[in-house]
Enzyme design. Structure first.
Site, PDB file in Angstrom:
ATOM      1  N   THR A 176     -44.446   5.205  10.880  1.00  0.00           N
ATOM      2  CA  THR A 176     -44.365   5.585  12.288  1.00  0.00           C
ATOM      3  C   THR A 176     -43.155   4.860  12.849  1.00  0.00           C
ATOM      4  O   THR A 176     -42.605   3.955  12.224  1.00  0.00           O
ATOM      5  CB  THR A 176     -45.613   5.160  13.081  1.00  0.00           C
ATOM      6  OG1 THR A 176     -45.814   3.757  12.910  1.00  0.00           O
ATOM      7  CG2 THR A 176     -46.844   5.918  12.624  1.00  0.00           C
ATOM      8  N   TYR A 192     -35.520  24.070  21.861  1.00  0.00           N
ATOM      9  CA  TYR A 192     -36.144  24.472  20.593  1.00  0.00           C
ATOM     10  C   TYR A 192     -35.136  24.348  19.477  1.00  0.00           C
ATOM     11  O   TYR A 192     -33.988  24.776  19.630  1.00  0.00           O
ATOM     12  CB  TYR A 192     -36.635  25.925  20.669  1.00  0.00           C
ATOM     13  CG  TYR A 192     -38.144  25.993  20.582  1.00  0.00           C
ATOM     14  CD1 TYR A 192     -38.807  25.421  19.500  1.00  0.00           C
ATOM     15  CD2 TYR A 192     -38.896  26.604  21.569  1.00  0.00           C
ATOM     16  CE1 TYR A 192     -40.197  25.463  19.419  1.00  0.00           C
ATOM     17  CE2 TYR A 192     -40.276  26.649  21.499  1.00  0.00           C
ATOM     18  CZ  TYR A 192     -40.916  26.073  20.419  1.00  0.00           C
ATOM     19  OH  TYR A 192     -42.274  26.098  20.338  1.00  0.00           O
ATOM     20  N   ASP A 243     -46.952   3.925   2.803  1.00  0.00           N
ATOM     21  CA  ASP A 243     -47.019   4.162   4.249  1.00  0.00           C
ATOM     22  C   ASP A 243     -46.786   2.800   4.899  1.00  0.00           C
ATOM     23  O   ASP A 243     -47.667   1.942   4.902  1.00  0.00           O
ATOM     24  CB  ASP A 243     -48.401   4.717   4.603  1.00  0.00           C
ATOM     25  CG  ASP A 243     -48.566   4.929   6.104  1.00  0.00           C
ATOM     26  OD1 ASP A 243     -47.754   4.390   6.879  1.00  0.00           O
ATOM     27  OD2 ASP A 243     -49.525   5.618   6.494  1.00  0.00           O
ATOM     28  N   GLU A 285     -36.061  24.665  15.718  1.00  0.00           N
ATOM     29  CA  GLU A 285     -36.729  24.788  14.415  1.00  0.00           C
ATOM     30  C   GLU A 285     -35.686  24.855  13.310  1.00  0.00           C
ATOM     31  O   GLU A 285     -34.694  25.586  13.420  1.00  0.00           O
ATOM     32  CB  GLU A 285     -37.624  26.032  14.386  1.00  0.00           C
ATOM     33  CG  GLU A 285     -38.945  25.754  15.102  1.00  0.00           C
ATOM     34  CD  GLU A 285     -39.708  27.009  15.436  1.00  0.00           C
ATOM     35  OE1 GLU A 285     -39.064  28.007  15.790  1.00  0.00           O
ATOM     36  OE2 GLU A 285     -40.940  26.989  15.349  1.00  0.00           O
ATOM     37  N   LYS A 317     -44.514   1.248  16.141  1.00  0.00           N
ATOM     38  CA  LYS A 317     -45.282   0.001  16.032  1.00  0.00           C
ATOM     39  C   LYS A 317     -44.287  -1.161  16.020  1.00  0.00           C
ATOM     40  O   LYS A 317     -43.646  -1.395  17.032  1.00  0.00           O
ATOM     41  CB  LYS A 317     -46.176   0.057  14.793  1.00  0.00           C
ATOM     42  CG  LYS A 317     -47.216   1.192  14.861  1.00  0.00           C
ATOM     43  CD  LYS A 317     -48.172   1.160  13.698  1.00  0.00           C
ATOM     44  CE  LYS A 317     -49.288   2.178  13.828  1.00  0.00           C
ATOM     45  NZ  LYS A 317     -48.949   3.509  13.266  1.00  0.00           N
TER      46      LYS A 317
HETATM   47  N1  DSN Z   1     -53.893   4.016  15.060  1.00  0.00           N
HETATM   48  C1  DSN Z   1     -52.971   3.250  14.254  1.00  0.00           C
HETATM   49  C2  DSN Z   1     -53.350   1.823  14.191  1.00  0.00           C
HETATM   50  O1  DSN Z   1     -53.839   1.338  15.185  1.00  0.00           O
HETATM   51  O2  DSN Z   1     -53.154   1.192  13.183  1.00  0.00           O
HETATM   52  C3  DSN Z   1     -52.822   3.813  12.920  1.00  0.00           C
HETATM   53  O3  DSN Z   1     -52.543   5.147  13.025  1.00  0.00           O
END
Ligand code: DSN
Length: 426
Positions: free
Chosen positions: A219, A47, A193, A49, A222
């Site tokens: 993110t 943990y 984003d 935080e 990807k």
């Molecule tokens: N689910 C993702 C995508 O496939 O683009 C976006 O969050």
């Protein structure tokens, strides 16, 4: 303790599925062994935080170091002055920015979900579209590219406090400079984003949103090819425009407002095992081999898009600048939905996803399009010379979706092609 064979059998089945198939979901990828090892490590037990050096728990001296390394590598990768690596996902990163920059009911502007935008950019079924008022811009029907004139016009009329750029199904470069100009004209905060093209931006293959936008979210799983998670960055810190003060009465900088929005704003304990894995992935992304990989991702996508067009498919915007393409099935197959295309291809071990196309005549559950991306197959070592064969298999199946023996023979071909390739070939 007895081994949980029920779950580990499923994990083995999932590994086999991933190994033998052609993975074309644009948002997926395969991580390296060391990224996986960090995610499955003892860091999960801790943990923590708070932030490095300012935690609410003892024993954080080690995770403080790995989180700091993750932050420093993220900054180096994107040329950022500040990064928060704690968001559990891209949607959490986006919500943190909304929480920091908007009050309930405030207006923000994002890309229409039906034109390639993301759920967390104002969909009526997402918190972003229920707690805040979304106005949207779209793409032009003739070109499939973002309509910046419309964006400007909506911005002038609606005066959103926050403008969001970025998409989950858009294959073209963004004009961040123009967006910043629009934001500055109305005193809005500009957020990008970059969840999808993050890896292309980190390697300089696409323009760096961090240099133009006030705040950038992404993110990490990807094109960036790290563990499942999110992150927030800024190219330059700035005085928060909301008059938020520290307990001692000083003006809080935006970095502090954003840190507080992530924790304690919308999250509790950070996932230190995932943060360690983010650090590993960022380290990988700083290498020349990763840049070569990203160039190959683009080459594969461009080749694939061209091959689809050669076979009479309508690729939205006429091609791709990044790792994905969006295909409108209607001109070639007026009756075929994205849903049927997806389900049929999955039976041949080719995984894609159905996707709305701009100005779609069908619902999100049916769709008239499919989205296809190359990050995952490129990680498995496929080069542009393999793309025509893959497109040929997809095309043959879509031309004859009820042909069971074709589906079966294609599945065997796909399995032969992929079976012996490691998940991570780079
Ligand atoms: N689910 C993702 C995508 O496939 O683009 C976006 O969050």
């Amino acid at each position: 303790m007895t081994r949980d064979t029920q779950i580990f059998d499923l994990i083995n089945q999932e590994r086999a599925r991933q190994t033998k198939g052609i993975e074309l979901i644009a948002s997926e990828n395969f991580v390296s062994d060391q990224v996986m090892e960090a995610m499955g490590s003892v860091m999960t037990n801790k943990y923590a935080e708070g932030y490095p050096g300012k935690r609410y728990y003892g024993g954080c001296q080690i995770v403080d170091q790995s989180e700091t390394i993750a932050i420093e590598r993220a900054k180096q990768l994107f040329g950022a002055c500040w990064a928060n690596v704690q968001p559990h996902s891209g949607a959490q990163a986006n919500l943190s920015v909304f929480f920091a920059c908007l009050k309930p009911g405030d207006t923000f502007m994002g890309l229409d979900l039906n034109h390639g935008g993301h759920l967390s950019h104002g969909s009526p079924v997402n918190i972003s579209g229920t707690y805040f008022r979304q106005v949207s811009y779209g793409v032009k029907e003739e070109t499939g590219t973002v309509d910046y004139d419309m964006m400007e016009e909506v911005a002038m009329r609606e005066k959103p406090r926050l403008i969001v750029g970025g998409a989950s199904a858009y294959s073209r470069e963004w004009d961040w400079a123009r967006m910043r100009k629009i934001a500055d004209e109305i005193g809005a905060i500009l957020m990008a984003d970059i969840a999808h093209p993050a890896g292309l931006i980190a390697t300089g293959e696409l323009a760096n949103a961090v240099k133009f936008c006030h705040i950038v979210t992404t993110t990490t799983h990807k094109t960036l090819r790290g563990p499942r998670g999110g992150m927030i960055m800024m190219g330059e810190d700035f005085e928060n425009p909301f008059g938020i003060k520290t307990p001692k009465g000083a003006t809080k900088m935006m970095s502090a407002v954003l840190d507080s929005a992530v924790f304690p704003g919308i999250q509790g304990g950070p996932l230190e095992h995932v943060i360690a894995a983010k650090a590993v992935a960022f380290g990988e992304a700083l290498t020349p081999a990763y840049h070569e990989y990203i160039k190959q991702v683009r080459k594969n996508a461009a080749t694939m898009a061209q091959e689809f067009m050669n076979r009479g498919y309508k690729v939205i915007s006429g091609g791709t600048d990044n790792h994905l393409m969006l295909i409108d099935l209607r001109p070639k197959f007026p009756e075929l939905t994205g849903k049927v295309a997806e389900n049929t291809l999955v039976r041949a071990d080719i995984t894609i996803n159905k996707n709305m196309v701009p100005f779609d005549s069908r619902s999100a559950f049916q769709t008239s399009g499919v989205r296809i991306g190359t990050p995952a197959i490129t990680t498995r070592g496929l080069k542009e010379d393999a793309m025509p064969e893959i497109v040929g298999m997809i095309d043959a199946i879509l031309c004859d979706v009820e042909n069971e023996s074709l589906i079966e023979s294609t599945r065997k071909k796909v399995n032969d092609m992929m079976q012996d390739r490691p998940l991570f070939a780079w």
